[in-house]
Design a protein around this motif. Structure first.
Motif, PDB file in Angstrom:
ATOM      1  N   MET A   1      32.019 -60.241  -5.243  1.00 44.50           N
ATOM      2  CA  MET A   1      32.317 -59.927  -3.848  1.00 44.50           C
ATOM      3  C   MET A   1      32.103 -58.456  -3.513  1.00 44.50           C
ATOM      4  O   MET A   1      31.702 -58.129  -2.400  1.00 44.50           O
ATOM      5  CB  MET A   1      33.750 -60.322  -3.513  1.00 44.50           C
ATOM      6  N   VAL A   2      32.419 -57.563  -4.459  1.00 39.80           N
ATOM      7  CA  VAL A   2      32.243 -56.143  -4.150  1.00 39.80           C
ATOM      8  C   VAL A   2      30.849 -55.646  -4.517  1.00 39.80           C
ATOM      9  O   VAL A   2      30.485 -54.523  -4.169  1.00 39.80           O
ATOM     10  CB  VAL A   2      33.308 -55.240  -4.834  1.00 39.80           C
ATOM     11  N   ALA A   3      30.067 -56.497  -5.185  1.00 45.11           N
ATOM     12  CA  ALA A   3      28.760 -56.033  -5.677  1.00 45.11           C
ATOM     13  C   ALA A   3      27.862 -55.422  -4.589  1.00 45.11           C
ATOM     14  O   ALA A   3      27.339 -54.324  -4.793  1.00 45.11           O
ATOM     15  CB  ALA A   3      28.043 -57.163  -6.403  1.00 45.11           C
ATOM     16  N   PRO A   4      27.671 -56.099  -3.433  1.00 45.50           N
ATOM     17  CA  PRO A   4      26.768 -55.491  -2.440  1.00 45.50           C
ATOM     18  C   PRO A   4      27.254 -54.119  -1.974  1.00 45.50           C
ATOM     19  O   PRO A   4      26.473 -53.166  -1.888  1.00 45.50           O
ATOM     20  CB  PRO A   4      26.798 -56.485  -1.267  1.00 45.50           C
TER      21      PRO A   4
ATOM     22  N   ILE B   1      26.846 -48.215  -2.052  1.00 51.25           N
ATOM     23  CA  ILE B   1      27.430 -46.876  -2.154  1.00 51.25           C
ATOM     24  C   ILE B   1      26.727 -46.069  -3.234  1.00 51.25           C
ATOM     25  O   ILE B   1      26.435 -44.890  -3.057  1.00 51.25           O
ATOM     26  CB  ILE B   1      28.954 -46.973  -2.447  1.00 51.25           C
ATOM     27  N   VAL B   2      26.418 -46.729  -4.353  1.00 54.39           N
ATOM     28  CA  VAL B   2      25.720 -46.009  -5.418  1.00 54.39           C
ATOM     29  C   VAL B   2      24.331 -45.587  -4.930  1.00 54.39           C
ATOM     30  O   VAL B   2      23.930 -44.428  -5.069  1.00 54.39           O
ATOM     31  CB  VAL B   2      25.635 -46.880  -6.690  1.00 54.39           C
ATOM     32  N   THR B   3      23.595 -46.518  -4.304  1.00 50.16           N
ATOM     33  CA  THR B   3      22.215 -46.231  -3.898  1.00 50.16           C
ATOM     34  C   THR B   3      22.123 -45.266  -2.727  1.00 50.16           C
ATOM     35  O   THR B   3      21.273 -44.389  -2.705  1.00 50.16           O
ATOM     36  CB  THR B   3      21.496 -47.526  -3.499  1.00 50.16           C
ATOM     37  N   PHE B   4      22.999 -45.455  -1.726  1.00 56.21           N
ATOM     38  CA  PHE B   4      22.814 -44.698  -0.482  1.00 56.21           C
ATOM     39  C   PHE B   4      23.818 -43.572  -0.286  1.00 56.21           C
ATOM     40  O   PHE B   4      23.760 -42.867   0.710  1.00 56.21           O
ATOM     41  CB  PHE B   4      22.866 -45.647   0.721  1.00 56.21           C
TER      42      PHE B   4
ATOM     43  N   GLY C   1      40.531 -51.082  -9.108  1.00 58.09           N
ATOM     44  CA  GLY C   1      40.982 -49.773  -8.642  1.00 58.09           C
ATOM     45  C   GLY C   1      39.872 -48.731  -8.698  1.00 58.09           C
ATOM     46  O   GLY C   1      39.657 -47.973  -7.748  1.00 58.09           O
ATOM     47  N   ALA C   2      39.151 -48.736  -9.829  1.00 54.80           N
ATOM     48  CA  ALA C   2      38.081 -47.758  -9.995  1.00 54.80           C
ATOM     49  C   ALA C   2      36.978 -47.977  -8.960  1.00 54.80           C
ATOM     50  O   ALA C   2      36.497 -47.029  -8.336  1.00 54.80           O
ATOM     51  CB  ALA C   2      37.502 -47.853 -11.403  1.00 54.80           C
ATOM     52  N   VAL C   3      36.611 -49.250  -8.756  1.00 50.82           N
ATOM     53  CA  VAL C   3      35.557 -49.542  -7.779  1.00 50.82           C
ATOM     54  C   VAL C   3      36.001 -49.115  -6.391  1.00 50.82           C
ATOM     55  O   VAL C   3      35.227 -48.543  -5.617  1.00 50.82           O
ATOM     56  CB  VAL C   3      35.206 -51.045  -7.789  1.00 50.82           C
ATOM     57  N   PHE C   4      37.273 -49.351  -6.084  1.00 44.21           N
ATOM     58  CA  PHE C   4      37.765 -48.978  -4.760  1.00 44.21           C
ATOM     59  C   PHE C   4      37.634 -47.474  -4.541  1.00 44.21           C
ATOM     60  O   PHE C   4      37.212 -47.030  -3.470  1.00 44.21           O
ATOM     61  CB  PHE C   4      39.208 -49.442  -4.587  1.00 44.21           C
ATOM     62  N   LEU C   5      37.973 -46.697  -5.560  1.00 38.22           N
ATOM     63  CA  LEU C   5      37.843 -45.241  -5.429  1.00 38.22           C
ATOM     64  C   LEU C   5      36.384 -44.836  -5.206  1.00 38.22           C
ATOM     65  O   LEU C   5      36.087 -43.975  -4.383  1.00 38.22           O
ATOM     66  CB  LEU C   5      38.380 -44.546  -6.682  1.00 38.22           C
ATOM     67  N   ILE C   6      35.480 -45.495  -5.949  1.00 37.95           N
ATOM     68  CA  ILE C   6      34.054 -45.170  -5.783  1.00 37.95           C
ATOM     69  C   ILE C   6      33.622 -45.466  -4.352  1.00 37.95           C
ATOM     70  O   ILE C   6      32.958 -44.661  -3.700  1.00 37.95           O
ATOM     71  CB  ILE C   6      33.199 -45.979  -6.785  1.00 37.95           C
ATOM     72  N   VAL C   7      34.037 -46.640  -3.860  1.00 33.71           N
ATOM     73  CA  VAL C   7      33.645 -47.034  -2.508  1.00 33.71           C
ATOM     74  C   VAL C   7      34.214 -46.055  -1.476  1.00 33.71           C
ATOM     75  O   VAL C   7      33.542 -45.665  -0.525  1.00 33.71           O
ATOM     76  CB  VAL C   7      34.083 -48.477  -2.226  1.00 33.71           C
ATOM     77  N   LEU C   8      35.462 -45.625  -1.704  1.00 31.73           N
ATOM     78  CA  LEU C   8      36.089 -44.713  -0.735  1.00 31.73           C
ATOM     79  C   LEU C   8      35.365 -43.375  -0.614  1.00 31.73           C
ATOM     80  O   LEU C   8      35.468 -42.711   0.419  1.00 31.73           O
ATOM     81  CB  LEU C   8      37.553 -44.462  -1.101  1.00 31.73           C
TER      82      LEU C   8
ATOM     83  N   PRO D   1      28.531 -45.807   6.410  1.00 31.40           N
ATOM     84  CA  PRO D   1      29.194 -46.375   7.593  1.00 31.40           C
ATOM     85  C   PRO D   1      29.913 -47.701   7.328  1.00 31.40           C
ATOM     86  O   PRO D   1      30.891 -48.019   7.996  1.00 31.40           O
ATOM     87  CB  PRO D   1      28.028 -46.589   8.581  1.00 31.40           C
ATOM     88  N   SER D   2      29.451 -48.475   6.333  1.00 30.25           N
ATOM     89  CA  SER D   2      30.104 -49.757   6.082  1.00 30.25           C
ATOM     90  C   SER D   2      31.433 -49.610   5.345  1.00 30.25           C
ATOM     91  O   SER D   2      32.207 -50.561   5.258  1.00 30.25           O
ATOM     92  CB  SER D   2      29.174 -50.680   5.303  1.00 30.25           C
ATOM     93  N   VAL D   3      31.692 -48.416   4.812  1.00 31.64           N
ATOM     94  CA  VAL D   3      32.936 -48.232   4.070  1.00 31.64           C
ATOM     95  C   VAL D   3      34.150 -48.312   4.997  1.00 31.64           C
ATOM     96  O   VAL D   3      35.166 -48.925   4.661  1.00 31.64           O
ATOM     97  CB  VAL D   3      32.936 -46.893   3.311  1.00 31.64           C
ATOM     98  N   LEU D   4      34.016 -47.725   6.177  1.00 32.55           N
ATOM     99  CA  LEU D   4      35.118 -47.804   7.138  1.00 32.55           C
ATOM    100  C   LEU D   4      35.390 -49.272   7.479  1.00 32.55           C
ATOM    101  O   LEU D   4      36.540 -49.708   7.566  1.00 32.55           O
ATOM    102  CB  LEU D   4      34.779 -47.018   8.406  1.00 32.55           C
ATOM    103  N   ALA D   5      34.312 -50.053   7.611  1.00 32.18           N
ATOM    104  CA  ALA D   5      34.450 -51.476   7.899  1.00 32.18           C
ATOM    105  C   ALA D   5      35.182 -52.188   6.768  1.00 32.18           C
ATOM    106  O   ALA D   5      36.109 -52.975   7.001  1.00 32.18           O
ATOM    107  CB  ALA D   5      33.075 -52.095   8.122  1.00 32.18           C
ATOM    108  N   THR D   6      34.792 -51.889   5.530  1.00 33.67           N
ATOM    109  CA  THR D   6      35.461 -52.487   4.379  1.00 33.67           C
ATOM    110  C   THR D   6      36.946 -52.127   4.375  1.00 33.67           C
ATOM    111  O   THR D   6      37.805 -52.964   4.117  1.00 33.67           O
ATOM    112  CB  THR D   6      34.804 -52.000   3.069  1.00 33.67           C
ATOM    113  N   PHE D   7      37.222 -50.878   4.692  1.00 29.82           N
ATOM    114  CA  PHE D   7      38.606 -50.418   4.708  1.00 29.82           C
ATOM    115  C   PHE D   7      39.424 -51.169   5.770  1.00 29.82           C
ATOM    116  O   PHE D   7      40.534 -51.633   5.495  1.00 29.82           O
ATOM    117  CB  PHE D   7      38.629 -48.912   4.972  1.00 29.82           C
ATOM    118  N   ILE D   8      38.853 -51.331   6.956  1.00 30.17           N
ATOM    119  CA  ILE D   8      39.548 -52.063   8.021  1.00 30.17           C
ATOM    120  C   ILE D   8      39.797 -53.514   7.600  1.00 30.17           C
ATOM    121  O   ILE D   8      40.892 -54.054   7.769  1.00 30.17           O
ATOM    122  CB  ILE D   8      38.730 -52.015   9.332  1.00 30.17           C
TER     123      ILE D   8
END
Lengths: 312, 274
Positions: free
Chosen positions: A34-37, A42-45, B100-107, B146-153
């Motif tokens: 689910m988090v893969a895309p 995030i890694v790529t862009f 948790g780690a992935v969430f931090l990366i995404v943030l 820009p999609s990170v804010l969406a994921t957060f919401i």
């Protein structure tokens, strides 16, 4: 991760022969899928380009000759010697501070007005919000038209006997103009967030304050502001970060002028990289922008502890 | 009563800078050139004409550019909803190793505005031969910062759902994706609405990315096209620019007026309130 190890075995799993696809394993697989895309994106862009910005900042790029050379700290040297950088940072700071102060005050003022129990507030709310949905460049173009020397704003001021300046062609006025254009474009967004927060303040608190003889202003300062402080902080972060990204308004209204009076950092880095083809130096400026955003975000996050009264 | 009049008065005065530019944009686009700088300016065109609107389509492939903006914004919106609702659901409701780690990366995406990475992004898309295509305008907003804010919401919304809902779904034999698709996503309509509005407007307004990545007029998006209506001396053709601006604003403005409740309340109710 330790949390998962400490969890007791699930009671609903058959005790005799544990299947490989336990609930936990299945959840791990599903979670990663689910988090893969998002993770890949995030890694790529974001992360790879951020690394590349650092890499580019120690190189010089000659597009015409097609060369890409390591130059060490040259770009940073250039940064330190850049006569433009001071004015650019000053313009960026002026724009951000001006916008944030005006935006939050006006948003709060309008939200308080609209929070009164009056007929027709929905209509006004719609009107204040409507610029948010108008195309940004369209909004900027019409303001550009109004702000000309012989445009609508000066015609309006003329009615009151005021001779307005040539808004977009004189230093101080140009900065005021870009702030005002941005202010009215987006203040509706913060207004709506404040309105939602105001409606969450319990009426009993106002009642109690009134019985204690608090004036309207005291009620606002002692009850309203502390209770909506998380929203104030959030809108502040969003508005500051947004103000650092301003580009279209500058590009359409003033092209950074007159002189460098409205050349904010993003516009300057765009000019350096995409107009003058100084990609290495542009990357160095990108890092400056990143550091500013980083520092401001961390500072605001720290302020949260001292400043935000209640948080749920 | 006095207070009430005062508040109405204040509201009316405050309205002017919000409403007047929109009115001015629409009415000026209907004025002939001779009337544009008439003094005193008139609130309504004395002799309305559609000349400027004819110019809009004659000078540029404006219809094409309109379709470009529209389809890019739609693809980005749908794509962002897919990416962010899946990720938001996983972060909120699935307990998995590394979450948790992935969430931090995404943030970190919230910390890095696109403007910071525009130079390497340009170089990357250039290396893949995708400059002057719509791919950067679709992929970067959909998957990048820009999609990170969406994921957060979405995450903030999914956290608020009671766990009993999912337990009931499990009893009915639903797996993780079933729970997401059948149980949680249908309940997330307010959050989906807010994310959709945010994302659509963000894409519709993009300016830096199009002028960096696109060079042929056929591929331009609307914001970029609006500034191209200039005369031989580089001066703006005001009534044409304002006609194009009106055309760009009209559809979104109409949808907004029809659905303003969903717009405003959707945005206010997305965990963004304190």
């Amino acid at each position: 991760m330790t949390l998962l190890l400490e969890k007791p075995a699930r009671s609903d799993s058959p005790a005799a022969r544990a299947p490989y696809w336990t609930m936990r394993r299945r959840d791990t697989l599903a979670g990663w899928l689910m988090v893969a895309p998002q993770l890949a994106g995030i890694v790529t862009f974001v992360l790879v380009p951020l690394g590349l910005v650092v890499w580019y900042s120690v190189h010089e790029w000659n597009v015409l000759a097609g060369t890409f050379e390591f130059v060490g700290g040259d770009n940073y040297q250039a940064l330190a010697n850049d006569q433009q950088l001071g004015p650019v940072l000053r313009a960026t700071g002026l724009f951000s501070v001006g916008l944030v102060v005006l935006n939050l005050s006006l948003a709060l003022f309008l939200a308080v007005l609209l929070n009164q129990k009056l007929r027709g507030t929905v209509v006004f709310r719609t009107l204040f919000f409507s610029p948010v949905v108008v195309t940004l460049v369209a909004w900027t173009i019409v303001w550009g038209f109004l702000l000309q020397d012989n445009g609508g704003v000066n015609a309006f001021l003329h009615v009151f006997g005021i001779n307005g300046p040539n808004w977009l062609r004189s230093g101080g006025a140009a900065m005021v103009s870009v702030i005002v254009v941005q202010l009215f474009k987006n203040v509706g967004l913060n207004m709506v967030l404040f309105l939602a927060a105001l409606q969450g303040v319990p009426a009993e608190l106002y009642e109690a304050a009134r019985i204690d003889g608090a004036s309207a202003w005291a009620r606002f300062r002692r009850v309203t502001v502390p209770l909506i402080s998380p929203t104030i902080l959030l809108t502040m972060i969003l508005t500051i970060v947004g103000s650092l990204q301003v580009f279209a308004q500058i590009a359409v209204l003033t092209q950074g002028g007159p002189g460098t009076s409205t050349t904010v950092l993003v516009y300057y880095l765009y000019q350096q990289a995409f107009q003058f083809h100084h990609f290495g130096y542009g990357a160095t400026l990108s890092l400056v922008l990143f550091l500013i955003v980083l520092v401001l975000t961390v500072v605001q996050w720290q302020m949260r502890k001292r400043w935000v009264f209640h948080e749920n | 009563m006095r207070l009430r009049l005062l508040i109405y008065g204040l509201l009316l005065v405050c309205c002017v800078p919000f409403v007047f530019p929109i009115w001015w944009m629409a009415t000026t686009s209907l004025k002939p050139v001779s009337e544009i700088f008439a003094f005193p300016p008139s609130l309504l065109p004395a002799s309305p004409t559609l000349d400027a609107y004819r110019q809009v389509f004659a000078l540029q492939p404006f219809g094409r550019q309109y379709v470009n903006s529209l389809y890019i914004a739609l693809v980005v919106t749908i794509g962002t909803l897919a990416v962010s609702s899946l990720a938001g659901y996983a972060f909120a409701r699935v307990r998995f190793r590394g979450s948790g780690a992935v969430f931090l990366i995404v943030l970190t995406g919230l910390l890095v505005p696109n403007e910071v990475t525009i130079i390497p992004l340009y170089k990357m898309f250039d290396a893949f031969g995708l400059v002057d295509t719509h791919w950067p305008l679709i992929l970067i907003p959909m998957l990048g910062a820009p999609s990170v804010l969406a994921t957060f919401i979405m995450r903030q919304f999914f956290i608020t759902l009671p766990s009993e809902l999912e337990e009931a779904g499990r009893v009915d034999g639903l797996g993780r994706f079933g729970l997401f698709w059948r149980v949680c996503l249908p309940l997330a309509r307010p959050a989906i609405g807010a994310v959709a509005i945010f994302t659509f407007l963000h894409s519709w307004n993009l300016y830096l990315e199009p002028i960096v990545f696109l060079s042929s007029k056929q591929k331009f998006t609307i914001p970029q096209a609006l500034t191209q209506y200039v005369d031989a001396y580089g001066g703006p053709m005001w009534n044409t620019q304002l006609a194009a601006a009106t055309l760009s604003a009209l559809p979104v403005l109409i949808i907004f007026i029809l659905a303003q409740r969903q717009f405003v309340e959707g945005l206010a109710q997305t965990g963004l309130k304190g």
